[in-house]
Write a protein that holds these residues in place. Structure first.
Motif, short mmCIF file in Angstrom:
data_model
loop_
_atom_site.label_atom_id
_atom_site.label_comp_id
_atom_site.label_asym_id
_atom_site.label_seq_id
_atom_site.Cartn_x
_atom_site.Cartn_y
_atom_site.Cartn_z
N ASP A 1 57.56 -87.86 9.76
CA ASP A 1 58.49 -87.91 10.89
C ASP A 1 59.29 -89.18 10.67
O ASP A 1 58.74 -90.29 10.67
N GLY B 1 63.58 -84.23 5.65
CA GLY B 1 64.19 -82.98 6.14
C GLY B 1 64.25 -81.93 5.05
O GLY B 1 65.17 -81.11 5.01
N ASP C 1 58.88 -83.57 5.62
CA ASP C 1 59.47 -82.98 6.83
C ASP C 1 58.40 -83.03 7.93
O ASP C 1 57.24 -83.35 7.67
N VAL C 2 58.81 -82.68 9.15
CA VAL C 2 57.82 -82.50 10.23
C VAL C 2 57.39 -81.03 10.31
O VAL C 2 56.37 -80.72 10.93
N ASP C 3 58.15 -80.15 9.70
CA ASP C 3 57.83 -78.72 9.71
C ASP C 3 56.99 -78.40 8.48
O ASP C 3 57.51 -78.15 7.38
N GLY D 1 81.10 -81.27 5.88
CA GLY D 1 81.83 -80.58 6.95
C GLY D 1 80.92 -79.52 7.52
O GLY D 1 79.75 -79.79 7.81
N SER D 2 81.42 -78.31 7.65
CA SER D 2 80.60 -77.25 8.22
C SER D 2 79.82 -76.54 7.11
O SER D 2 80.40 -75.88 6.25
N ALA E 1 62.42 -79.33 4.49
CA ALA E 1 61.91 -77.98 4.77
C ALA E 1 63.02 -76.95 4.85
O ALA E 1 62.77 -75.75 4.76
N ASN E 2 64.25 -77.44 5.01
CA ASN E 2 65.31 -76.51 5.37
C ASN E 2 66.69 -77.03 4.94
O ASN E 2 66.84 -78.22 4.68
N GLY E 3 67.66 -76.14 4.93
CA GLY E 3 69.06 -76.52 4.82
C GLY E 3 69.39 -77.41 3.63
O GLY E 3 68.97 -77.16 2.48
N ILE E 4 70.15 -78.46 3.90
CA ILE E 4 70.65 -79.34 2.83
C ILE E 4 69.49 -80.06 2.14
O ILE E 4 69.49 -80.21 0.91
N TYR F 1 75.82 -87.20 18.77
CA TYR F 1 75.72 -86.90 17.33
C TYR F 1 76.72 -87.77 16.55
O TYR F 1 76.36 -88.39 15.54
N SER G 1 75.59 -88.59 6.41
CA SER G 1 76.34 -88.77 7.65
C SER G 1 76.92 -87.40 7.99
O SER G 1 76.21 -86.38 7.93
N LYS H 1 76.13 -90.59 13.62
CA LYS H 1 76.64 -90.42 12.26
C LYS H 1 77.67 -91.48 11.86
O LYS H 1 77.76 -91.86 10.69
N1 LIG Z 1 74.87 -78.21 8.39
C1 LIG Z 1 75.97 -78.89 8.65
O1 LIG Z 1 77.04 -78.32 8.95
C2 LIG Z 1 75.95 -80.39 8.59
C3 LIG Z 1 77.18 -81.07 8.67
C4 LIG Z 1 77.19 -82.45 8.61
C5 LIG Z 1 76.01 -83.16 8.48
N2 LIG Z 1 74.83 -82.49 8.42
C6 LIG Z 1 73.62 -83.30 8.31
O2 LIG Z 1 72.86 -82.87 7.22
C7 LIG Z 1 71.48 -83.16 7.45
C8 LIG Z 1 70.66 -81.92 7.19
O3 LIG Z 1 71.03 -80.93 8.13
P1 LIG Z 1 70.90 -79.37 7.86
O4 LIG Z 1 72.20 -78.76 8.18
O5 LIG Z 1 70.26 -79.14 6.54
O6 LIG Z 1 69.92 -79.00 9.07
P2 LIG Z 1 68.59 -78.15 9.12
O7 LIG Z 1 68.32 -77.96 10.58
O8 LIG Z 1 68.68 -76.94 8.26
O9 LIG Z 1 67.50 -79.15 8.50
C9 LIG Z 1 67.10 -80.31 9.15
C10 LIG Z 1 65.67 -80.61 8.76
O10 LIG Z 1 65.29 -81.85 9.40
C11 LIG Z 1 63.94 -81.71 9.83
N3 LIG Z 1 63.62 -82.66 10.90
C12 LIG Z 1 63.99 -82.61 12.20
N4 LIG Z 1 63.47 -83.65 12.87
C13 LIG Z 1 62.77 -84.39 11.96
C14 LIG Z 1 62.02 -85.60 12.02
N5 LIG Z 1 61.85 -86.26 13.19
N6 LIG Z 1 61.47 -86.08 10.90
C15 LIG Z 1 61.62 -85.41 9.72
N7 LIG Z 1 62.29 -84.26 9.60
C16 LIG Z 1 62.87 -83.76 10.71
C17 LIG Z 1 63.85 -80.26 10.30
O11 LIG Z 1 62.50 -79.81 10.38
C18 LIG Z 1 64.67 -79.54 9.22
O12 LIG Z 1 63.86 -79.14 8.15
C19 LIG Z 1 71.40 -83.67 8.89
O13 LIG Z 1 71.34 -85.07 8.87
C20 LIG Z 1 72.70 -83.19 9.50
O14 LIG Z 1 73.11 -83.99 10.58
C21 LIG Z 1 74.78 -81.12 8.48
#
Ligand SMILES: NC(=O)c1ccc[n+]([C@@H]2O[C@H](COP(=O)([O-])OP(=O)(O)OC[C@H]3O[C@@H](n4cnc5c(N)ncnc54)[C@H](O)[C@@H]3O)[C@@H](O)[C@H]2O)c1
Length: 266
Positions: free
Chosen positions: A69, A22, A46-48, A190-191, A24-27, A159, A145, A163
């Motif tokens: 994936d 994962g 990532d898949v993206d 958290g958020s 490509a984005n976010g955490i 969800y 988680s 988790k």
């Molecule tokens: N953002 C929050 O508030 C939050 C809170 C608690 C937990 N989380 C957890 O943190 C993790 C990261 O989330 P995020 O907020 O960065 O989200 P995000 O949507 O920014 O990133 C998620 C990434 O997962 C990739 N992805 C989706 N399906 C996939 C697959 N089948 N195989 C490989 N990659 C795949 C997406 O392409 C994306 O790049 C997740 O497990 C999420 O549940 C997030």
């Protein structure tokens, strides 16, 4: 600083093979970038592909980006084999890929419930299993988680189940792999300000009210979670395994009783 042997985090993260899902984005993206900054050899996955490559290019790892994936058993084996063949065996694994759906249980289809478990829980299981098969002593796994995997939340049945499951898997793996010198922990954000809730499922949520309910009165950033993930992977946390580390601005600690009139409280 003493460089770590490939496959063994003896001193720091220099040269260690770090696989992040994962990314490509976010955490996941913030975590990959931070590991690269600390000198690790990062394999972002990532898949993206488009966003994954663009993110990886910002910290010089585009040539190591792999399409993974997390639901695909064979793809896991192939990335682990690539890393070993390139002289950077899997030493740290961060399972960050995930998604969220929001719906009351009465309106949740079996298909969407299964899709959530498949991505968030089976995907993490396959990662942990890959680590159990390929990691050497000194390795570390960090699962993601969620606070919603600690506190049950209405409309997050699928969800939340995924988790809560990740936390169970973390503990079992921590116990099983401890004797081999491999640590397994999870973080429970958290958020956090990412795109995960930028879907129609979450459009009706009153984020302003929610943010006011967070003791620190703000959402977290991906980098604030990434810092904790890196800590759990480093030898600095060498006696920590099987824990859930909340990164949530205090939400999981409890609640404040709302005042009838905020102005009279000062
Ligand atoms: N953002 C929050 O508030 C939050 C809170 C608690 C937990 N989380 C957890 O943190 C993790 C990261 O989330 P995020 O907020 O960065 O989200 P995000 O949507 O920014 O990133 C998620 C990434 O997962 C990739 N992805 C989706 N399906 C996939 C697959 N089948 N195989 C490989 N990659 C795949 C997406 O392409 C994306 O790049 C997740 O497990 C999420 O549940 C997030």
């Amino acid at each position: 600083m003493t460089p770590a042997r490939p496959g063994c985090l003896s001193g720091d993260l220099e040269g260690a093979g770090v696989l992040i899902t994962g990314a490509a984005n976010g955490i996941g993206a913030a975590t990959a970038s931070l590991f690269a900054e600390r000198g690790a050899t990062v394999y972002p996955t990532d898949v993206d592909v488009e966003r994954g490559l663009a993110a990886a290019a910002t910290y010089g790892a585009a040539e190591r980006f792999r399409v993974l994936d997390v639901r695909d058993e064979d793809a896991w084996e192939s990335v682990a084999a690539d890393m070993a063949a390139e002289g950077t065996p899997l030493t740290v694994l961060v399972n960050s890929a995930g998604a969220a759906i929001k719906a009351p249980i009465a309106e949740t289809t079996v298909g969407s419930f299964r899709r959530m478990l498949d991505l968030n829980l089976v995907g993490t299981f396959l990662g942990v299993r890959t680590a159990a098969r390929h990691m050497n002593k000194g390795g570390a796994v960090v699962n993601i988680s969620s606070l919603r995997g600690v506190l049950a939340t209405a409309e997050l049945g699928a969800y939340g189940a995924s988790k809560f499951g990740v936390r169970a898997l973390t503990r079992v793996a921590a116990i099983e792999l401890a004797e081999r010198g491999i640590r397994v922990n999870d973080v429970c954000p958290g958020s956090i300000d990412t795109e995960i809730t930028a879907t129609p499922d979450f459009a009706a949520d009153d984020m302003d009210s929610y943010v006011r309910s967070i003791p620190m009165q703000r959402r977290g950033t991906p980098t604030e979670v990434a810092e904790v993930i890196v800590f759990l992977a480093e030898p600095r946390s060498s006696y920590i395994t099987g824990v859930d580390l909340l990164v949530d601005g205090g939400t999981g600690a409890g609640a404040r009783t709302p005042k009838k009139n905020a102005e009279t409280s000062s």
